[in-house]
Scaffold this active site. Structure first.
Site, PDB file in Angstrom:
ATOM      1  N   HIS A  11       0.934  -1.286   0.228  1.00 52.69           N
ATOM      2  CA  HIS A  11      -0.201  -0.008   0.686  1.00 52.69           C
ATOM      3  C   HIS A  11       1.016   1.260  -0.226  1.00 52.69           C
ATOM      4  O   HIS A  11       1.396   1.637   0.741  1.00 52.69           O
ATOM      5  CB  HIS A  11      -0.663  -0.121   1.273  1.00 52.69           C
ATOM      6  CG  HIS A  11      -1.668   1.193   1.384  1.00 52.69           C
ATOM      7  ND1 HIS A  11      -1.116   2.381   2.317  1.00 52.69           N
ATOM      8  CD2 HIS A  11      -3.519   1.359   1.122  1.00 52.69           C
ATOM      9  CE1 HIS A  11      -2.552   2.644   2.465  1.00 52.69           C
ATOM     10  NE2 HIS A  11      -3.131   2.103   1.824  1.00 52.69           N
ATOM     11  N   THR A  24     -12.085   6.540   5.672  1.00 50.45           N
ATOM     12  CA  THR A  24     -11.248   6.987   6.768  1.00 50.45           C
ATOM     13  C   THR A  24     -11.127   7.292   7.969  1.00 50.45           C
ATOM     14  O   THR A  24     -10.225   6.742   8.789  1.00 50.45           O
ATOM     15  CB  THR A  24     -10.152   7.862   6.174  1.00 50.45           C
ATOM     16  OG1 THR A  24     -10.022   7.623   3.888  1.00 50.45           O
ATOM     17  CG2 THR A  24      -8.512   7.832   6.743  1.00 50.45           C
ATOM     18  N   HIS A  79     -13.280   2.311   7.980  1.00 45.03           N
ATOM     19  CA  HIS A  79     -12.782   1.963  10.020  1.00 45.03           C
ATOM     20  C   HIS A  79     -14.031   2.014  11.091  1.00 45.03           C
ATOM     21  O   HIS A  79     -15.410   2.420  10.783  1.00 45.03           O
ATOM     22  CB  HIS A  79     -11.695   3.770  10.304  1.00 45.03           C
ATOM     23  CG  HIS A  79     -10.814   3.436   9.478  1.00 45.03           C
ATOM     24  ND1 HIS A  79      -9.369   3.053  10.470  1.00 45.03           N
ATOM     25  CD2 HIS A  79     -10.122   3.284   8.938  1.00 45.03           C
ATOM     26  CE1 HIS A  79      -7.939   2.803   9.891  1.00 45.03           C
ATOM     27  NE2 HIS A  79      -8.706   3.217   8.718  1.00 45.03           N
ATOM     28  N   HIS A 106     -33.635 -18.158  28.170  1.00 45.94           N
ATOM     29  CA  HIS A 106     -32.833 -18.950  26.354  1.00 45.94           C
ATOM     30  C   HIS A 106     -32.458 -20.066  26.751  1.00 45.94           C
ATOM     31  O   HIS A 106     -31.996 -21.254  26.163  1.00 45.94           O
ATOM     32  CB  HIS A 106     -31.728 -17.940  26.798  1.00 45.94           C
ATOM     33  CG  HIS A 106     -32.271 -16.434  25.887  1.00 45.94           C
ATOM     34  ND1 HIS A 106     -31.434 -15.954  25.009  1.00 45.94           N
ATOM     35  CD2 HIS A 106     -33.247 -15.762  26.277  1.00 45.94           C
ATOM     36  CE1 HIS A 106     -31.347 -14.616  24.676  1.00 45.94           C
ATOM     37  NE2 HIS A 106     -32.805 -14.725  25.117  1.00 45.94           N
TER      38      HIS A 106
END
Lengths: 419, 419
Positions: free
Chosen positions: A110, A204, A233, A328
């Site tokens: 990069h 970004t 991000h 649950h």
């Protein structure tokens, strides 16, 4: 570009556990085909060795880099992205070393979008060069000071150079979501025409929402013919939601890092993305990735950068498959699909039904009683459950404590019966 | 129901830092009004004392519950949801105690949809009762075994009872995303007609995507007139992305818990939701919430349930505002908005620009040189930066180490000049 053959599976949240949903045909969104979607054929660009190296605690030695690269390649990621060889002499050497490993995954680096950096990248022997430049007014004003016209001219020059060397090339804007839309599309259209392999869209600053992402990628999908890579991000907690939305809108590649490590609080984590994709594209994901390696990879990277696995991490967090509330626990014992969208055994992990709290239900206790080898009637089990709840109201219980209560109850019964 | 007055702010990712984006008018999605959206007027139902109590490690004492309830009310949440008083005798007592505190936040309790539980809830003096029942075929088959017709008859009976007592009432399905869509809408329409205050949509297994969420809520918004509450588990990392998508589609309320604690890896975390909303609805969020309390609240709850704040937590994670790469650091020093979508000072937190790595750029070093009171030329700073990068290639550096390199460089300069 249109991934429809996995369309049905990719839309359905069920399908990971054995018994199929009897309501499947009419459950919301199941069976809705989506011709833009690449959910069923997504590719991962694993950036632990680039974005991850920008994490505050990261200082990878050459040996660590080799181990991480090898593990990720064995795990099954399509690409590995490395720090720019221009960053430091060691970064340059390490990039060359990893290129020579002969990994199954392709190796990318990069770099800033200029000829000098691109030449250095090609020199290292990478399979592809990821070019990046800031296109938002913020970055153009405060970072590099270039106009859009200058960006475009340089970009095409650098792209042509990299292609002439027989190396893959991606062109990405930085801060894409705060860039002028028309400028952005103009630029992407030009680099697509210049023959770039992928364009990259980067959130970004981590401010994009899933709908912003879907809309931008869908628009871009109509403008360029090349692949679309996305980078999110996680500053506002949407890095995974944005990634799946991008794939639904026609993006082809998602950037990840192990545990999401990167600048600030990082990017889309590899593990969370696997949790998402094993639900959204179960067959593709289970076939392509060695999911049972995930835990080891995360633990290794966590040890390198000296962090703990977050307690609430998808899949590998300490309690990701722990069930506590009475309602649950009862259902999970009857059929795991009731409260689990992911089968933990795919990742080599076990489920755990807690019976140590005041929320415990008698069905969970019954399961433990059977495990311990006692034979009690339902009424007796309800009685011992009341004792557990009473004790749990007073202090935290460990599994030993509840077992003791069950043992004691059983012993009393036997004494009453004179056994 | 249509929150448009905050529509512009809610669509724009910028606006948190002082200098406005000069490109704002043409940046993607900025200024697109959305008539369904409640982003600018969302309400929080804080469920640390209900969902959070279902977290594996949670055992809250009465004192802890009172402190958590008080802090969250002072923070500014609209509602607090408590564990069912039917769960255990202590749960019953604690519910009554918290109702008597006279908090600004309204107090709810979450019970199964039957008359016995509802009566016990009303007895405690709560402001509202949150009724819940599983509507997915999984839960109907493996949990309670009731038909949709039975569910509807019971629901209306219980709703009418709670309303007759002058108490708010919500009716929620459980596992809504795996329920039959027509059944679900029929049921919600009936309870809306019966005068329920809110209906609840719950992604109980954490399998929903942002687009599934948007579509279901938008459809429901056209069917009921009452408020819509949403509840998202985070098994596939989409709990925040789903919450913002739900608000955009017309949901009015989002359930959160501190650090997301709950069953398995939990639900939408309060802190991550604040990160999202301070970007999506800056004015409303900054005015309504005491954001500077967030860190203390998270630390207190973390200590109660004995977990660490995840290193990658939005806002309060150790490195959430740490900038490391050279190109990032340069721009952030010129203008924080370049690489920050959230102003850390809103949360009483400082940013940190790292200069201890091989990714360090000379602009960040320059900033440190100025802080240390030295006067160096740009060329000299580039030279000292090279020394830092060289050292950082060999071993991890602390801030002391880089300061030492700067001091040594400066001392050499002075010696050369004979000062």
């Amino acid at each position: 570009m249109c991934g429809t053959e996995n369309g049905v599976a990719s839309q359905a949240p069920n399908g990971t556990h054995p018994p199929p949903n009897p309501n499947a045909a009419t459950a919301p969104y199941h069976g809705v085909e989506d011709h833009l979607s690449n959910v069923g054929r997504y590719k991962i660009i694993e950036s632990t060795l680039r974005e991850g190296e920008q994490f505050a605690n990261a200082f990878f030695t050459t040996e660590q880099k080799i181990k991480i690269a090898t593990m990720l390649s064995d795990f099954g990621v399509d690409y590995l992205e490395l720090t720019s060889p221009v960053s430091s002499p060691q970064s340059y050497e390490d990039c060359k070393t990893i290129c020579k490993l002969g990994l199954k995954a392709k190796v990318l680096t990069h770099v800033r979008c200029n000829m000098e950096d691109a030449k250095k990248a090609v020199e290292c022997g990478v399979d592809g060069v990821d070019l990046v430049i800031g296109t938002s007014s913020f970055l153009r004003q405060y970072s590099h000071g270039k106009s859009m016209a200058m960006i475009q001219t340089t970009a095409i020059e650098v792209i042509e150079y990299v292609k002439s060397k027989g190396v893959e090339v991606r062109f990405s804007s930085e801060d894409s979501f705060r860039s002028d839309l028309v400028d952005l599309l103009t630029l992407y259209k030009a680099v697509d025409k210049a023959g770039v392999n992928r364009v990259g869209v980067a959130d970004t600053v981590g401010g994009a929402t899933p709908r912003m992402t879907y809309d931008l990628i869908r628009t871009l999908r109509g403008v360029v013919g090349c692949d679309i890579e996305t980078h999110f991000h996680d500053d506002t907690g949407c890095a995974v939601g944005n990634a799946i939305s991008a794939l639904e809108a026609g993006a082809t590649h998602v950037d990840t890092s192990v545990l999401g490590i990167g600048e600030r609080n990082g990017i889309t984590p590899l593990g969370a993305m696997m949790a998402r994709m094993v639900v959204s594209a179960p067959e593709y994901t289970k076939t392509k990735y060695n999911l049972k390696m995930l835990k080891d990879i995360e633990e290794y990277v966590a040890s390198c950068v000296q962090v703990n696995i977050p307690f609430n991490n998808p899949i590998t967090g300490a309690t990701a498959f722990t069930h506590k509330a009475g309602i649950h626990a009862k259902a999970i014992l009857a059929n795991p699909s009731t409260y689990e969208i992911i089968d933990p055994s795919l990742f080599g992990i076990n489920r755990y039904v807690s019976i140590t709290s005041r929320l415990t239900g008698w069905n969970a206790v019954k399961s433990r009683v059977v495990q311990l080898g006692y034979e009690l009637t339902d009424d007796q089990i309800k009685e011992v459950t009341a004792k557990i709840k009473q004790m749990a109201d007073i202090r935290p219980l460990a599994i030993d404590d509840t077992d003791s209560i069950i043992h004691a109850y059983n012993m009393n019964l036997r004494e009453e019966k004179g056994i």
